[in-house]
Design a protein around this motif. Structure first.
Motif: not given
Length: 61
Positions: A23-26, A29-34
């Motif tokens: 989870y921390d990696f994702m 590194r990625y700007n994910l929407d909610k």
């Protein structure tokens, strides 16, 4: 606590820690929407549930 129980406990801690690291990696590194973030959290929690169930069924006591 027996050696086998200690090994099982350490393995469980390590696997769960690695799931948190995913989870921390994702997240870093990625700007994910909610929606995507919630989906990732849901799937990782499902994975944790599976790990708990498998560890409960293992012969390592």
């Amino acid at each position: 606590m027996t050696v086998q129980e200690q090994i099982k406990e350490q393995l469980l801690k390590e696997v769960l820690s690695n799931i948190d690291n995913i989870y921390d990696f994702m997240d870093s590194r990625y700007n994910l929407d909610k929606h995507c973030n919630d989906a990732i959290v849901k799937k990782l929690n499902e994975l944790k549930d599976v790990v708990y169930k498998v560890s409960g069924l293992s012969d390592l006591n």
